[in-house]
Design a protein around this motif. Structure first.
Motif, PDB file in Angstrom:
ATOM      1  N   GLU A  25       0.755  -1.123  -0.169  1.00 26.09           N
ATOM      2  CA  GLU A  25      -0.011   0.016   0.085  1.00 26.09           C
ATOM      3  C   GLU A  25       0.891   1.075  -0.075  1.00 26.09           C
ATOM      4  N   ALA A  26       1.794   1.251   1.005  1.00 25.53           N
ATOM      5  CA  ALA A  26       2.716   2.442   0.899  1.00 25.53           C
ATOM      6  C   ALA A  26       3.453   2.871  -0.151  1.00 25.53           C
ATOM      7  N   ALA A  27       4.082   1.717  -0.666  1.00 24.69           N
ATOM      8  CA  ALA A  27       4.573   1.681  -2.152  1.00 24.69           C
ATOM      9  C   ALA A  27       4.111   2.361  -2.977  1.00 24.69           C
ATOM     10  N   ALA A  28       2.679   1.578  -3.055  1.00 26.05           N
ATOM     11  CA  ALA A  28       1.958   2.184  -4.448  1.00 26.05           C
ATOM     12  C   ALA A  28       1.866   3.596  -4.227  1.00 26.05           C
ATOM     13  N   ALA A  29       1.511   4.187  -3.025  1.00 25.66           N
ATOM     14  CA  ALA A  29       1.007   5.598  -2.968  1.00 25.66           C
ATOM     15  C   ALA A  29       2.226   6.402  -2.981  1.00 25.66           C
ATOM     16  N   VAL A  30       3.519   6.222  -2.523  1.00 25.68           N
ATOM     17  CA  VAL A  30       4.648   6.765  -2.841  1.00 25.68           C
ATOM     18  C   VAL A  30       4.996   6.754  -4.260  1.00 25.68           C
ATOM     19  N   ALA A  31       4.820   5.729  -4.831  1.00 26.99           N
ATOM     20  CA  ALA A  31       5.689   5.680  -6.234  1.00 26.99           C
ATOM     21  C   ALA A  31       4.769   6.782  -7.248  1.00 26.99           C
ATOM     22  N   ARG A  32       3.664   7.315  -6.686  1.00 26.95           N
ATOM     23  CA  ARG A  32       3.042   8.256  -7.649  1.00 26.95           C
ATOM     24  C   ARG A  32       3.242   9.554  -7.437  1.00 26.95           C
ATOM     25  N   LEU A  33       3.982   9.802  -6.501  1.00 18.89           N
ATOM     26  CA  LEU A  33       4.569  11.093  -5.994  1.00 18.89           C
ATOM     27  C   LEU A  33       5.587  11.817  -6.654  1.00 18.89           C
ATOM     28  N   ASP A  34       6.137  13.099  -6.556  1.00 20.93           N
ATOM     29  CA  ASP A  34       7.486  13.673  -7.008  1.00 20.93           C
ATOM     30  C   ASP A  34       8.285  13.450  -5.912  1.00 20.93           C
ATOM     31  N   TYR A  35       9.562  12.703  -6.218  1.00 21.75           N
ATOM     32  CA  TYR A  35      10.560  12.335  -5.263  1.00 21.75           C
ATOM     33  C   TYR A  35      11.195  13.326  -4.843  1.00 21.75           C
ATOM     34  N   SER A  36      11.365  14.672  -5.564  1.00 24.69           N
ATOM     35  CA  SER A  36      11.875  15.588  -4.876  1.00 24.69           C
ATOM     36  C   SER A  36      11.091  16.497  -3.950  1.00 24.69           C
ATOM     37  N   LEU A  37      10.126  16.212  -3.553  1.00 24.57           N
ATOM     38  CA  LEU A  37       9.397  16.983  -2.308  1.00 24.57           C
ATOM     39  C   LEU A  37      10.064  16.220  -1.045  1.00 24.57           C
ATOM     40  N   PRO A  38       9.833  17.222   0.091  1.00 22.26           N
ATOM     41  CA  PRO A  38      10.521  16.640   1.183  1.00 22.26           C
ATOM     42  C   PRO A  38       9.686  15.653   1.997  1.00 22.26           C
ATOM     43  N   VAL A  39      10.403  14.815   2.661  1.00 25.08           N
ATOM     44  CA  VAL A  39       9.793  13.678   3.158  1.00 25.08           C
ATOM     45  C   VAL A  39       8.554  13.827   3.955  1.00 25.08           C
ATOM     46  N   GLU A  40       8.103  15.012   4.631  1.00 21.94           N
ATOM     47  CA  GLU A  40       7.013  15.459   5.218  1.00 21.94           C
ATOM     48  C   GLU A  40       5.809  15.621   4.283  1.00 21.94           C
ATOM     49  N   GLU A  41       6.342  16.113   3.026  1.00 20.16           N
ATOM     50  CA  GLU A  41       5.365  16.485   2.188  1.00 20.16           C
ATOM     51  C   GLU A  41       4.798  15.230   1.432  1.00 20.16           C
ATOM     52  N   LEU A  42       5.770  14.329   1.212  1.00 16.69           N
ATOM     53  CA  LEU A  42       5.273  13.017   0.273  1.00 16.69           C
ATOM     54  C   LEU A  42       4.578  12.208   1.376  1.00 16.69           C
ATOM     55  N   VAL A  43       4.896  12.205   2.834  1.00 14.97           N
ATOM     56  CA  VAL A  43       4.064  11.502   3.717  1.00 14.97           C
ATOM     57  C   VAL A  43       2.477  12.048   3.474  1.00 14.97           C
ATOM     58  N   ARG A  44       2.447  13.407   3.853  1.00 15.69           N
ATOM     59  CA  ARG A  44       1.287  13.951   3.836  1.00 15.69           C
ATOM     60  C   ARG A  44       0.438  13.532   2.386  1.00 15.69           C
ATOM     61  N   GLN A  45       1.066  13.586   1.195  1.00 12.84           N
ATOM     62  CA  GLN A  45       0.246  13.545   0.226  1.00 12.84           C
ATOM     63  C   GLN A  45       0.216  11.842  -0.023  1.00 12.84           C
ATOM     64  N   ALA A  46       0.677  11.081   0.351  1.00 11.36           N
ATOM     65  CA  ALA A  46       0.413   9.659   0.371  1.00 11.36           C
ATOM     66  C   ALA A  46      -0.783   9.314   1.225  1.00 11.36           C
ATOM     67  N   LEU A  47      -0.591   9.942   2.501  1.00  9.80           N
ATOM     68  CA  LEU A  47      -1.763   9.628   3.343  1.00  9.80           C
ATOM     69  C   LEU A  47      -3.169  10.063   2.578  1.00  9.80           C
ATOM     70  N   ARG A  48      -3.081  11.405   2.058  1.00  9.01           N
ATOM     71  CA  ARG A  48      -4.192  11.863   1.602  1.00  9.01           C
ATOM     72  C   ARG A  48      -4.909  10.732   0.534  1.00  9.01           C
ATOM     73  N   SER A  49      -3.928  10.404  -0.437  1.00  9.50           N
ATOM     74  CA  SER A  49      -4.247   9.581  -1.621  1.00  9.50           C
ATOM     75  C   SER A  49      -4.916   8.465  -1.003  1.00  9.50           C
ATOM     76  N   MET A  50      -4.266   7.907   0.033  1.00  7.39           N
ATOM     77  CA  MET A  50      -4.779   6.409   0.413  1.00  7.39           C
ATOM     78  C   MET A  50      -6.299   6.867   1.176  1.00  7.39           C
ATOM     79  N   ALA A  51      -6.221   7.967   1.950  1.00  9.23           N
ATOM     80  CA  ALA A  51      -7.660   8.014   2.422  1.00  9.23           C
ATOM     81  C   ALA A  51      -8.572   8.307   1.616  1.00  9.23           C
ATOM     82  N   ALA A  52      -8.302   8.781   0.209  1.00 15.19           N
ATOM     83  CA  ALA A  52      -9.216   9.107  -0.680  1.00 15.19           C
ATOM     84  C   ALA A  52      -9.741   7.702  -1.374  1.00 15.19           C
ATOM     85  N   ARG A  53      -8.890   6.707  -1.408  1.00 14.96           N
ATOM     86  CA  ARG A  53      -9.196   5.427  -2.075  1.00 14.96           C
ATOM     87  C   ARG A  53     -10.113   4.706  -1.145  1.00 14.96           C
ATOM     88  N   ARG A  54     -10.027   4.963   0.228  1.00 10.48           N
ATOM     89  CA  ARG A  54     -10.980   3.770   1.088  1.00 10.48           C
ATOM     90  C   ARG A  54     -12.228   4.193   1.291  1.00 10.48           C
TER      91      ARG A  54
END
Length: 201
Positions: free
Chosen positions: A172-201
């Motif tokens: 789940e985590a890998a699929a969410a992070v794989a769609r994001l821009d890796y140049s973003l800070p860690v905190e922003e990657l986590v925030r966006q990944a959590l948002r995308s996973m919440a939207a799919r539930r």
């Protein structure tokens, strides 16, 4: 074993570089991504290397970072993946994308590399899943084992480890992070990944 070379870049192509170190020119095979990031001929450059010794040949393979070097060593540890295939994979996938593809079980990502068919791609994801998952969850990147000796994990790897620690599955985590821009800070990657996973539930 030659760990790294620093010297004047006297020649480069899309697959090779020649570094002059102490009056000796070292021919180093490099992934296309590394060749593109090298400075111009005549400039100083550093390549982290892997020496491959066979009955008929001694070859040096070079990388821009220790993480690429460690990822290459991990890839060629897979049955059926030799140095040429390892180079082909790192020519199309960054170490972070390799880790995310393995974690998500996305074997198709590896078929983009020359010489990697579906069966070999599946073997890569199967053989590396535990090793990559353990390293990422511990924030160790590709080195495994001792954190002091391991290369620093990238933002995507750290975000993946953070999501796993929050209770999400590795896939789940890998699929969410794989769609994001890796140049973003860690905190922003986590925030966006959590948002995308919440939207799919």
């Amino acid at each position: 074993m030659i760990y790294c070379l620093t010297g004047e870049l006297i020649k480069k192509t899309t697959e090779q570089a020649v570094l002059s170190c102490g009056g000796v020119g070292y021919l180093v095979q490099v992934p296309a991504t590394v060749a593109a990031s090298l400075p111009g001929v005549g400039a100083q450059a550093t390549l982290y290397t892997y020496m491959n010794i066979t009955e008929n040949d001694v070859s040096l393979f070079g990388f821009a970072t220790e993480e690429q070097q460690a990822c290459f060593k991990m890839l060629i540890g897979v049955s059926g993946v030799g140095p040429r295939v390892g180079m082909a994979i790192l020519s199309v996938l960054s170490p972070e994308k390799v880790a995310l593809a393995v974690s998500a079980g996305d074997h198709k990502a590896f078929t983009a590399a020359s010489g990697v068919g579906p069966k070999l791609a599946q073997r890569i994801t199967l053989e590396l899943k535990d090793k990559v998952g353990r390293g990422l969850a511990e924030g160790l990147g590709f080195g495994g084992g001792d954190a002091a000796a391991a290369p620093p994990a990238g933002a995507a790897s750290q975000a993946l480890a953070a999501l796993i620690s929050l209770g999400y599955s590795q896939g789940e985590a890998a699929a969410a992070v794989a769609r994001l821009d890796y140049s973003l800070p860690v905190e922003e990657l986590v925030r966006q990944a959590l948002r995308s996973m919440a939207a799919r539930r």
